[in-house]
Motif scaffolding. Structure first.
Motif, PDB file in Angstrom:
ATOM      1  N   THR A  36       0.832  -1.207   0.000  1.00 30.72           N
ATOM      2  CA  THR A  36       0.000   0.000   0.000  1.00 30.72           C
ATOM      3  C   THR A  36       0.864   1.254   0.000  1.00 30.72           C
ATOM      4  O   THR A  36       0.552   2.220  -0.711  1.00 30.72           O
ATOM      5  CB  THR A  36      -0.951  -0.012   1.204  1.00 30.72           C
ATOM      6  OG1 THR A  36      -1.742  -1.205   1.154  1.00 30.72           O
ATOM      7  CG2 THR A  36      -1.863   1.206   1.207  1.00 30.72           C
ATOM      8  N   SER A  37       1.938   1.250   0.751  1.00 30.75           N
ATOM      9  CA  SER A  37       2.842   2.406   0.755  1.00 30.75           C
ATOM     10  C   SER A  37       3.420   2.643  -0.632  1.00 30.75           C
ATOM     11  O   SER A  37       3.547   3.795  -1.072  1.00 30.75           O
ATOM     12  CB  SER A  37       3.977   2.192   1.766  1.00 30.75           C
ATOM     13  OG  SER A  37       3.456   2.138   3.076  1.00 30.75           O
ATOM     14  N   ASN A  40       0.664   4.236  -2.785  1.00 29.44           N
ATOM     15  CA  ASN A  40       0.500   5.646  -2.418  1.00 29.44           C
ATOM     16  C   ASN A  40       1.624   6.482  -3.024  1.00 29.44           C
ATOM     17  O   ASN A  40       1.397   7.592  -3.510  1.00 29.44           O
ATOM     18  CB  ASN A  40       0.479   5.818  -0.898  1.00 29.44           C
ATOM     19  CG  ASN A  40      -0.860   5.453  -0.286  1.00 29.44           C
ATOM     20  OD1 ASN A  40      -1.891   5.448  -0.948  1.00 29.44           O
ATOM     21  ND2 ASN A  40      -0.842   5.136   0.993  1.00 29.44           N
ATOM     22  N   ARG A  41       2.834   5.961  -3.001  1.00 31.71           N
ATOM     23  CA  ARG A  41       3.989   6.679  -3.555  1.00 31.71           C
ATOM     24  C   ARG A  41       3.847   6.824  -5.073  1.00 31.71           C
ATOM     25  O   ARG A  41       4.146   7.877  -5.629  1.00 31.71           O
ATOM     26  CB  ARG A  41       5.275   5.928  -3.182  1.00 31.71           C
ATOM     27  CG  ARG A  41       6.513   6.512  -3.744  1.00 31.71           C
ATOM     28  CD  ARG A  41       6.954   7.715  -2.937  1.00 31.71           C
ATOM     29  NE  ARG A  41       8.276   8.088  -3.383  1.00 31.71           N
ATOM     30  CZ  ARG A  41       8.574   9.303  -3.807  1.00 31.71           C
ATOM     31  NH1 ARG A  41       7.683  10.265  -3.792  1.00 31.71           N
ATOM     32  NH2 ARG A  41       9.772   9.577  -4.218  1.00 31.71           N
ATOM     33  N   ARG A  45       0.137  10.412  -3.561  1.00 34.25           N
ATOM     34  CA  ARG A  45      -0.855  10.871  -2.584  1.00 34.25           C
ATOM     35  C   ARG A  45      -1.147   9.739  -1.604  1.00 34.25           C
ATOM     36  O   ARG A  45      -1.344   8.597  -2.010  1.00 34.25           O
ATOM     37  CB  ARG A  45      -2.131  11.262  -3.318  1.00 34.25           C
ATOM     38  CG  ARG A  45      -3.238  11.770  -2.457  1.00 34.25           C
ATOM     39  CD  ARG A  45      -4.397  12.222  -3.310  1.00 34.25           C
ATOM     40  NE  ARG A  45      -5.469  12.712  -2.481  1.00 34.25           N
ATOM     41  CZ  ARG A  45      -6.585  13.212  -2.957  1.00 34.25           C
ATOM     42  NH1 ARG A  45      -6.770  13.298  -4.253  1.00 34.25           N
ATOM     43  NH2 ARG A  45      -7.529  13.635  -2.145  1.00 34.25           N
ATOM     44  N   ASP A  46      -1.185  10.047  -0.316  1.00 36.22           N
ATOM     45  CA  ASP A  46      -1.506   9.045   0.694  1.00 36.22           C
ATOM     46  C   ASP A  46      -3.014   8.873   0.791  1.00 36.22           C
ATOM     47  O   ASP A  46      -3.659   9.371   1.702  1.00 36.22           O
ATOM     48  CB  ASP A  46      -0.926   9.443   2.059  1.00 36.22           C
ATOM     49  CG  ASP A  46       0.577   9.324   2.099  1.00 36.22           C
ATOM     50  OD1 ASP A  46       1.145   8.562   1.288  1.00 36.22           O
ATOM     51  OD2 ASP A  46       1.197   9.990   2.937  1.00 36.22           O
ATOM     52  N   VAL A  47      -3.567   8.148  -0.166  1.00 34.84           N
ATOM     53  CA  VAL A  47      -5.019   7.973  -0.211  1.00 34.84           C
ATOM     54  C   VAL A  47      -5.446   6.642   0.411  1.00 34.84           C
ATOM     55  O   VAL A  47      -6.517   6.547   0.996  1.00 34.84           O
ATOM     56  CB  VAL A  47      -5.546   8.114  -1.659  1.00 34.84           C
ATOM     57  CG1 VAL A  47      -5.065   6.991  -2.552  1.00 34.84           C
ATOM     58  CG2 VAL A  47      -7.055   8.216  -1.680  1.00 34.84           C
ATOM     59  N   PRO A  49      -5.099   3.605   3.199  1.00 32.12           N
ATOM     60  CA  PRO A  49      -4.653   3.545   4.596  1.00 32.12           C
ATOM     61  C   PRO A  49      -3.504   2.567   4.806  1.00 32.12           C
ATOM     62  O   PRO A  49      -3.482   1.478   4.227  1.00 32.12           O
ATOM     63  CB  PRO A  49      -5.903   3.091   5.346  1.00 32.12           C
ATOM     64  CG  PRO A  49      -6.728   2.388   4.325  1.00 32.12           C
ATOM     65  CD  PRO A  49      -6.425   3.021   3.012  1.00 32.12           C
ATOM     66  N   VAL A  50      -2.554   2.987   5.630  1.00 27.75           N
ATOM     67  CA  VAL A  50      -1.466   2.109   6.075  1.00 27.75           C
ATOM     68  C   VAL A  50      -1.482   2.099   7.597  1.00 27.75           C
ATOM     69  O   VAL A  50      -1.993   3.020   8.228  1.00 27.75           O
ATOM     70  CB  VAL A  50      -0.087   2.569   5.545  1.00 27.75           C
ATOM     71  CG1 VAL A  50      -0.012   2.420   4.039  1.00 27.75           C
ATOM     72  CG2 VAL A  50       0.210   3.992   5.940  1.00 27.75           C
ATOM     73  N   ASP A  51      -0.928   1.044   8.185  1.00 27.56           N
ATOM     74  CA  ASP A  51      -0.978   0.887   9.629  1.00 27.56           C
ATOM     75  C   ASP A  51       0.214   0.043  10.058  1.00 27.56           C
ATOM     76  O   ASP A  51       0.850  -0.608   9.220  1.00 27.56           O
ATOM     77  CB  ASP A  51      -2.291   0.174  10.012  1.00 27.56           C
ATOM     78  CG  ASP A  51      -2.681   0.336  11.474  1.00 27.56           C
ATOM     79  OD1 ASP A  51      -1.821   0.712  12.284  1.00 27.56           O
ATOM     80  OD2 ASP A  51      -3.846   0.074  11.797  1.00 27.56           O
ATOM     81  N   ASP A 123      -4.359  -2.827  -5.214  1.00 23.84           N
ATOM     82  CA  ASP A 123      -3.781  -3.078  -3.896  1.00 23.84           C
ATOM     83  C   ASP A 123      -4.468  -4.309  -3.332  1.00 23.84           C
ATOM     84  O   ASP A 123      -5.696  -4.357  -3.238  1.00 23.84           O
ATOM     85  CB  ASP A 123      -3.997  -1.868  -2.984  1.00 23.84           C
ATOM     86  CG  ASP A 123      -3.233  -1.965  -1.680  1.00 23.84           C
ATOM     87  OD1 ASP A 123      -2.285  -2.755  -1.599  1.00 23.84           O
ATOM     88  OD2 ASP A 123      -3.596  -1.237  -0.735  1.00 23.84           O
TER      89      ASP A 123
END
Length: 171
Positions: A36-37, A40-41, A45-47, A49-51, A123
């Protein structure tokens, strides 16, 4: 990112995108591998969610569109438009434990994804997580993809599961 070793695959994706409306490129790998990271990259845009815990529990796609939007596709065939700020409520294990909301997929469209051309990024939930439905959802999506990228964590060495996934994807 100047990854010259990927040039043939990228050229093939570009060629496929000229002949079809859209090519799905799935980002696969073990849970917490950074899938996911990476997405987003790529979209800038960090659209998604990451955790610190395994986050993605439902297949999520990102494609280009003039206006940002998100649509939740439910397993019963219904669809619901949601705000980008609500994506985590539907795609994460924390917001949608054991996929209790019956989400088949979430489709995200962003102007920032225009640089991807005809590619739609997919994703996927991490493989090998304690949540069996995550792995099942990823494996069910595989026949739909035109290409795949496998994310491998820098913190964990290449595993037998990673090698098996690469072998399965090779054809």
């Amino acid at each position: 990112f100047a990854l010259a070793s990927l040039r043939p695959q990228l050229d093939a994706c570009r060629e496929m995108s000229r002949s079809a409306a859209r090519v799905d490129v799935a980002v696969l790998g073990r849970f917490k591998a950074g899938k996911t990271s990476l997405i987003n990259r790529l979209v800038g845009r960090d659209v998604l969610p990451v955790d610190v815990l395994p986050a993605t529990a439902v297949v999520t796609t990102i494609a280009a569109a003039p206006e940002p939007r998100a649509v939740v596709r439910l397993v019963d065939g219904r669809a619901e438009a949601i705000g980008l700020d609500r994506i985590a409520e539907f795609v994460t294990e924390r917001g949608n434990p054991d996929n209790a909301k019956g989400v088949a997929a979430v489709e995200v469209e962003l102007p920032e994804a225009a640089a991807l051309g005809g590619i739609r990024l997919v994703d996927t939930p991490g493989l090998g997580s304690i949540h069996a439905h995550n792995t099942r959802g990823t494996l069910e999506w595989l026949p739909r993809v035109g290409a795949a990228a496998v994310a491998i964590s820098v913190e964990q060495p290449l595993s037998g599961d990673d090698l098996a996934l690469l072998r399965n994807l090779a054809p």
